[in-house]
Design a protein around this motif. Structure first.
Motif, PDB file in Angstrom:
ATOM      1  N   ILE A  95     -47.857  69.449  16.838  1.00  0.00           N
ATOM      2  CA  ILE A  95     -46.561  70.088  16.607  1.00  0.00           C
ATOM      3  C   ILE A  95     -46.479  70.473  15.138  1.00  0.00           C
ATOM      4  N   LYS A  96     -46.177  71.749  14.893  1.00  0.00           N
ATOM      5  CA  LYS A  96     -45.963  72.209  13.519  1.00  0.00           C
ATOM      6  C   LYS A  96     -44.460  72.221  13.247  1.00  0.00           C
ATOM      7  N   LEU A  97     -44.069  71.533  12.186  1.00  0.00           N
ATOM      8  CA  LEU A  97     -42.653  71.474  11.821  1.00  0.00           C
ATOM      9  C   LEU A  97     -42.410  72.317  10.570  1.00  0.00           C
ATOM     10  N   GLY A  98     -41.524  73.289  10.678  1.00  0.00           N
ATOM     11  CA  GLY A  98     -41.162  74.120   9.527  1.00  0.00           C
ATOM     12  C   GLY A  98     -40.387  73.282   8.515  1.00  0.00           C
ATOM     13  N   GLY A  99     -40.596  73.599   7.238  1.00  0.00           N
ATOM     14  CA  GLY A  99     -40.057  72.763   6.175  1.00  0.00           C
ATOM     15  C   GLY A  99     -38.546  72.720   6.077  1.00  0.00           C
ATOM     16  N   MET A 104     -45.090  75.343  17.771  1.00  0.00           N
ATOM     17  CA  MET A 104     -44.605  75.598  16.413  1.00  0.00           C
ATOM     18  C   MET A 104     -43.081  75.582  16.429  1.00  0.00           C
ATOM     19  N   LEU A 105     -42.493  74.641  15.707  1.00  0.00           N
ATOM     20  CA  LEU A 105     -41.029  74.534  15.677  1.00  0.00           C
ATOM     21  C   LEU A 105     -40.506  75.051  14.344  1.00  0.00           C
ATOM     22  N   SER A 106     -39.584  76.024  14.436  1.00  0.00           N
ATOM     23  CA  SER A 106     -39.061  76.688  13.250  1.00  0.00           C
ATOM     24  C   SER A 106     -37.530  76.639  13.252  1.00  0.00           C
ATOM     25  N   ASP A 107     -36.914  77.415  12.345  1.00  0.00           N
ATOM     26  CA  ASP A 107     -35.441  77.402  12.268  1.00  0.00           C
ATOM     27  C   ASP A 107     -34.818  78.512  13.114  1.00  0.00           C
ATOM     28  N   VAL A 108     -35.629  79.202  13.909  1.00  0.00           N
ATOM     29  CA  VAL A 108     -35.119  80.221  14.828  1.00  0.00           C
ATOM     30  C   VAL A 108     -35.540  79.826  16.248  1.00  0.00           C
ATOM     31  N   SER A 109     -34.851  80.370  17.267  1.00  0.00           N
ATOM     32  CA  SER A 109     -35.114  79.897  18.628  1.00  0.00           C
ATOM     33  C   SER A 109     -36.446  80.412  19.173  1.00  0.00           C
ATOM     34  N   GLY A 110     -37.099  81.306  18.452  1.00  0.00           N
ATOM     35  CA  GLY A 110     -38.394  81.845  18.863  1.00  0.00           C
ATOM     36  C   GLY A 110     -38.559  83.172  18.146  1.00  0.00           C
ATOM     37  N   ILE A 111     -39.399  84.039  18.700  1.00  0.00           N
ATOM     38  CA  ILE A 111     -39.555  85.371  18.107  1.00  0.00           C
ATOM     39  C   ILE A 111     -38.422  86.239  18.660  1.00  0.00           C
ATOM     40  N   LEU A 112     -37.687  86.874  17.751  1.00  0.00           N
ATOM     41  CA  LEU A 112     -36.502  87.641  18.145  1.00  0.00           C
ATOM     42  C   LEU A 112     -36.795  89.141  18.074  1.00  0.00           C
ATOM     43  N   VAL A 116     -39.862  94.677  12.788  1.00  0.00           N
ATOM     44  CA  VAL A 116     -38.984  93.711  13.494  1.00  0.00           C
ATOM     45  C   VAL A 116     -39.477  92.282  13.232  1.00  0.00           C
ATOM     46  N   ILE A 117     -40.787  92.117  13.211  1.00  0.00           N
ATOM     47  CA  ILE A 117     -41.377  90.809  12.864  1.00  0.00           C
ATOM     48  C   ILE A 117     -41.885  90.932  11.427  1.00  0.00           C
ATOM     49  N   THR A 118     -41.335  90.117  10.528  1.00  0.00           N
ATOM     50  CA  THR A 118     -41.682  90.236   9.105  1.00  0.00           C
ATOM     51  C   THR A 118     -41.926  88.846   8.486  1.00  0.00           C
ATOM     52  N   GLY A 119     -42.397  88.852   7.245  1.00  0.00           N
ATOM     53  CA  GLY A 119     -42.464  87.643   6.406  1.00  0.00           C
ATOM     54  C   GLY A 119     -43.141  86.468   7.085  1.00  0.00           C
ATOM     55  N   GLY A 120     -42.466  85.317   7.011  1.00  0.00           N
ATOM     56  CA  GLY A 120     -43.021  84.080   7.563  1.00  0.00           C
ATOM     57  C   GLY A 120     -43.298  84.196   9.052  1.00  0.00           C
ATOM     58  N   MET A 121     -42.487  84.984   9.775  1.00  0.00           N
ATOM     59  CA  MET A 121     -42.718  85.108  11.223  1.00  0.00           C
ATOM     60  C   MET A 121     -43.962  85.929  11.512  1.00  0.00           C
ATOM     61  N   VAL A 139     -46.691  85.872   9.704  1.00  0.00           N
ATOM     62  CA  VAL A 139     -47.803  84.921   9.515  1.00  0.00           C
ATOM     63  C   VAL A 139     -47.895  83.988  10.729  1.00  0.00           C
ATOM     64  N   LYS A 140     -46.724  83.527  11.181  1.00  0.00           N
ATOM     65  CA  LYS A 140     -46.693  82.572  12.310  1.00  0.00           C
ATOM     66  C   LYS A 140     -47.264  83.220  13.579  1.00  0.00           C
ATOM     67  N   VAL A 141     -46.824  84.450  13.869  1.00  0.00           N
ATOM     68  CA  VAL A 141     -47.267  85.127  15.095  1.00  0.00           C
ATOM     69  C   VAL A 141     -48.775  85.365  15.047  1.00  0.00           C
TER      70      VAL A 141
HETATM   71  N1  LIG Z   1     -38.691  88.908  14.600  1.00  0.00           N
HETATM   72  C1  LIG Z   1     -38.369  87.734  14.031  1.00  0.00           C
HETATM   73  N2  LIG Z   1     -37.930  86.716  14.813  1.00  0.00           N
HETATM   74  C2  LIG Z   1     -37.576  85.524  14.267  1.00  0.00           C
HETATM   75  N3  LIG Z   1     -37.638  85.264  12.945  1.00  0.00           N
HETATM   76  C3  LIG Z   1     -38.070  86.226  12.118  1.00  0.00           C
HETATM   77  C4  LIG Z   1     -38.470  87.511  12.623  1.00  0.00           C
HETATM   78  N4  LIG Z   1     -38.871  88.272  11.565  1.00  0.00           N
HETATM   79  C5  LIG Z   1     -38.724  87.526  10.468  1.00  0.00           C
HETATM   80  N5  LIG Z   1     -38.258  86.296  10.777  1.00  0.00           N
HETATM   81  C6  LIG Z   1     -37.985  85.238   9.796  1.00  0.00           C
HETATM   82  O1  LIG Z   1     -39.000  84.275   9.932  1.00  0.00           O
HETATM   83  C7  LIG Z   1     -38.426  82.987   9.653  1.00  0.00           C
HETATM   84  C8  LIG Z   1     -39.331  81.914  10.218  1.00  0.00           C
HETATM   85  O2  LIG Z   1     -40.537  81.893   9.469  1.00  0.00           O
HETATM   86  P1  LIG Z   1     -40.725  80.782   8.336  1.00  0.00           P
HETATM   87  O3  LIG Z   1     -39.606  80.853   7.367  1.00  0.00           O
HETATM   88  O4  LIG Z   1     -42.099  80.883   7.815  1.00  0.00           O
HETATM   89  O5  LIG Z   1     -40.522  79.506   9.228  1.00  0.00           O
HETATM   90  P2  LIG Z   1     -41.078  78.023   9.124  1.00  0.00           P
HETATM   91  O6  LIG Z   1     -40.736  77.551   7.750  1.00  0.00           O
HETATM   92  O7  LIG Z   1     -40.351  77.315  10.214  1.00  0.00           O
HETATM   93  O8  LIG Z   1     -42.534  78.121   9.366  1.00  0.00           O
HETATM   94  C9  LIG Z   1     -37.053  83.079  10.281  1.00  0.00           C
HETATM   95  O9  LIG Z   1     -36.142  82.156   9.706  1.00  0.00           O
HETATM   96  C10 LIG Z   1     -36.661  84.526  10.009  1.00  0.00           C
HETATM   97  O10 LIG Z   1     -35.942  84.621   8.801  1.00  0.00           O
END
Ligand SMILES: Nc1ncnc2c1ncn2[C@@H]1O[C@H](COP(=O)(O)OP(=O)(O)O)[C@@H](O)[C@H]1O
Ligand SMILES: CC(=O)N[C@@H](CCC(=O)OP(=O)(O)O)C(=O)O
Length: 259
Positions: free
Chosen positions: A8-12, A179-187, A210-215, A217-219
């Protein structure tokens, strides 16, 4: 013998709420008692790094979701991730009666880490390497709690994105990955949860912004793990521990990332 290890990956950001952290560990304790599955935690802590650097008056930037890490910042970042974040996670595990051992990616040669891109500084890329220490700890009935700090063969500390670290650890152990993050999944663009994600869909949503930044990388990390492990990877929230048992039983919670 089937390997039923779960990573399980826990987001910070979870570390910012003691209430949420306690609730999540309540759920994990229940899961361990019910399933007796070997469990490994890999954690982030980007928000702790942000706070620390800001407090010291140091600027920090990200490039495509990865923190640009000047070599003079790495001792501080290693302290926040392998120190503070790792020990706060362990403290919560211990308070829940879960025996745990804290590691970084370099312990026992678990992962090979190399510099990813000179433009990013001390940012590492991570490959699974030697499972024997993590496996021995699991065989002792302890839970490894792993930070995303790595060390190169030349002995340089590296900051690895924690989603990429979790992927390497799941590959190392041939484990399921959640992978558990602060969002309910990919939005999607309207903030609605996308139940299933494929490589093609992900590329389209990344291209559309639509998918940017930390998400992003996660995807990409989840798609890599789904391909190498040959099974779907769940991206969900740590905010709803009551959904944890359904999620861990393979229920339709969050987004399922498939290769
Ligand atoms: N399409 C998307 N769906 C959900 N979150 C997204 C999306 N695009 C960007 N994000 C951002 O990615 C964040 C989660 O990535 P990140 O901050 O790296 O999480 P964690 O610290 O849990 O690994 C969300 O809080 C949101 O701001
Ligand atoms: C290279 C890189 O980006 N490293 C991350 C490591 C921590 C992390 O990934 O934490 P979360 O899971 O909480 O986002 C960072 O410095 O923020």
């Amino acid at each position: 013998m089937a390997n039923n290890t779960l990573v399980i990956k826990l987001g910070g950001t979870l570390l910012e709420s003691d209430e949420a952290l306690t609730a999540l560990f309540d759920g994990l304790t229940q899961f361990l008692n019910d399933s007796h599955r070997p469990l490994v935690l890999v954690h982030g802590g980007g928000c702790l790094v942000d706070d620390l650097l800001k407090g010291l008056g140091l600027k920090s930037t990200k490039k495509n979701g990865l923190r640009v890490t000047p070599f003079e910042h790495i001792p501080l970042i290693a302290g926040a991730l392998a120190g503070t974040a790792n020990k706060q996670m362990m403290a919560k595990a211990i308070a829940h009666g879960i025996k745990s051992v804290g590691f970084c990616l370099a312990d026992g040669g678990m992962c090979k880490v190399t510099q990813l891109d000179p433009e990013l500084g001390a940012v590492g890329e991570c490959q699974p390497n030697d499972a024997s220490l993590a496996q021995a700890v699991l065989d002792m009935g302890c839970m490894p709690v792993i930070s995303s700090i790595g060390i190169t063969e030349q002995g340089e500390l590296m900051n690895v994105n924690a989603d990429q670290a979790a992927t390497a650890i799941a590959e190392l152990l041939g484990a399921d990955l959640v992978m558990l993050s602060d969002v309910s999944g990919i939005l999607d663009g309207k903030g609605q949860l996308i139940p299933d994600m494929t490589q093609a869909k992900a590329e389209e949503l990344i291209a559309k912004g639509v998918i940017t930044g930390g998400m992003e990388v996660k995807v990409r990390a989840a798609l890599h793990a789904a391909a190498t492990l040959g099974r779907p990877i769940a991206v969900a929230s740590w905010r709803y521990p009551e959904q944890l048992s359904s999620l861990l039983a393979g229920g339709a919670v969050g987004t399922k990332v498939m290769a």
